[in-house]
Design an enzyme around this catalytic site. Structure first.
Site: not given
Lengths: 330, 330
Positions: A10, A105, A187, A250
């Site tokens: 994505s 990430k 995160k 998310s």
């Protein structure tokens, strides 16, 4: 600028679209020739970015057919655990003048290295990093977003900024590569913790408390690593944390929600349908905390849930009941 | 402990319930005798806290009939602009040994004083403050929450903590009265800004960016006032900011959403149905920023919308397009 975006998930797809709209010549490197042909034919990525039409100018090419001879910018938008293999592929193909940029990430399992460290080690050249509150679903619809690009070389950061920034996607620069990249990794386990609380039916107060205590905990580790404390207060820090922990977009938060509802950890990735970076990163962060002797109660509890050592409600309960007198220190 | 809770809005009612469940003798002071009689009769506050049954032990008394002779703790849970009048009422009635605690989140218009400063000035005795991510709707349903109590006198803070903390409502103490109280005030105008963006149809990326940039902006003013920077990273800072900006329970965020949808500012308070602390606080913060020469683009834009100087979309647009090169400094 000639850009190669490696990865057609994505974020890779949305990032390629953004650069194309900015007027750059973009090729997206996919895993298979079939995928490249489908994307080139339909101009839509139905699995990862449904409903977004990709400009005709974006080219799609399978990794076996791709070359990087003309690429002035190479963006890594692949899962963190694939960065080493992708960097090795890039290393033998890239022009020495090309800028490398990591959008991954996470932290590499075992080595505990950040993606840009892996890229630098494998290719012999530095990589800048881009991280911030950037859900692909929204960036690809031109909803206003902001992000941070960090590089050791300020000139490289400015060149990347100039190529990527536009009215709806504002790029800020930073010198704190370590901090920006660490925030982007950290995160995701926090989003899993928050998702667990959501899945257990807790409310907005619990979520906000959990985010605050978690941020404090990863900040302690980040500062021990050498990150700048102000990075945690910025877009790559609390900005991305907020976007990840409070959004229906998310996948890490969703993974936590499934865990909170009692889904066995082994089934979660398949149900989420995309890589859940927060799962390996939980293990890596836990190892980092132990290495530095930093207490990480939230990360430890996520680990316990992932390992099925304790139930989700047990873990969140123990977090909320922790004895504490003063908020800072003590 | 004998406790008087002044104010029967949602938070006053929830706080009184919490203290009663903790075993304290609680009286709630209402504005009118009719309100006191209704609350005492029905044990429900249908306007401000529907669906929550209040323990039989909570007493309700109108301000004209109330006395504070036995009150060891006096909690102010009234709108900020009413604090001075309430403190004057308390001043002539309270026992000198009673602890005063402010739960108000705002700044007094004109004087720009914090509620605890107004209370201290009027009563001649200090007031501790309680602030954190504490939606009344969730605290009253025993959903896990955490908060901060700050007092200049550490012993007073510990006594209040001991009386208020319980398994589902964790109280941390702090010495930074100014910072905790300033954070509680400042988050409300930010929630209006975020609500405006929501009302305009922007997404989670925009919201996260706006929250991050806003927090940086109020932190600059807070530090100039003398607040501790770590307070902004804690429960009273980002904790409350997250809870307020991302929750359906927040009336300040709702006020912003109405503004973003084009509702005239004058109609917003009536539509929200409760005091919107963020509206006067926007004016007060703007004055504070000017006093200290601190640039406050988010607050200025909320002011412009409230004053009908510019449209909401104009204001948010200009915020997202602001020229900026590096994230911090410069």
């Amino acid at each position: 600028v000639n850009v190669t975006v490696i990865g057609s998930g994505s974020w890779g797809t949305a990032f390629a679209r953004l650069l194309s709209v900015n007027g750059h010549a973009v090729q997206v490197v996919t895993l298979t020739a079939q995928e490249a042909a489908e994307l080139a034919g339909t101009r839509v990525n139905p699995r990862f970015l449904p409903g977004v039409v990709l400009p005709e100018s974006v080219r799609f090419v399978a990794v076996a057919d791709a070359d990087l001879d003309d690429s002035e910018m190479i963006a890594y938008v692949v899962p963190t655990q694939a960065i080493r293999e992708v960097a090795a592929w890039v290393a033998t193909r890239r022009s020495p003048a090309s800028l490398q940029l990591s959008l991954a990430k996470g932290l590499e399992l075992g080595t505990l290295l950040r993606p840009s460290e892996v890229i630098a080690a494998v290719t012999g050249s530095p990589a800048a990093v881009l991280s911030g509150p950037n859900h692909a679903e929204e960036v690809s619809r031109d909803m206003p977003s902001a992000t941070v690009i960090a590089a050791d070389d300020a000139d490289a950061a400015r060149r990347l900024q100039a190529a990527i920034t536009c009215e709806t996607f504002r790029v800020y620069t930073s010198r704190d590569v370590l901090g920006v990249e660490f925030c982007g990794a950290a995160k995701n386990p926090i989003a899993i913790a928050v998702g667990i609380a959501d899945g257990l039916g807790f409310g907005d107060n619990t979520r906000a408390s959990l985010m605050t205590r978690s941020l404090a905990e990863v900040t302690r580790v980040g500062i021990r690593l050498g990150a700048s404390v102000e990075t945690f207060a910025g877009l790559a820090g609390i900005g991305d944390l907020v976007a990840t922990c409070t959004s229906r977009h998310s996948r890490n938060r969703l993974a936590g929600e499934l865990l909170g509802r009692g889904t066995p950890a082994a089934q979660v990735p398949a149900l989420v349908g995309q890589v859940v970076e927060g799962i390996p990163t939980t293990y890596a962060l836990r190892d980092l905390g132990r290495r530095f002797g930093v207490d990480m109660p939230v990360i430890d509890n996520v680990f316990e849930v992932l390992e099925n050592h304790r139930s989700a409600s047990d873990c969140v309960g123990s977090l909320m009941k922790r004895e504490a007198k003063t908020e800072f220190g003590g």
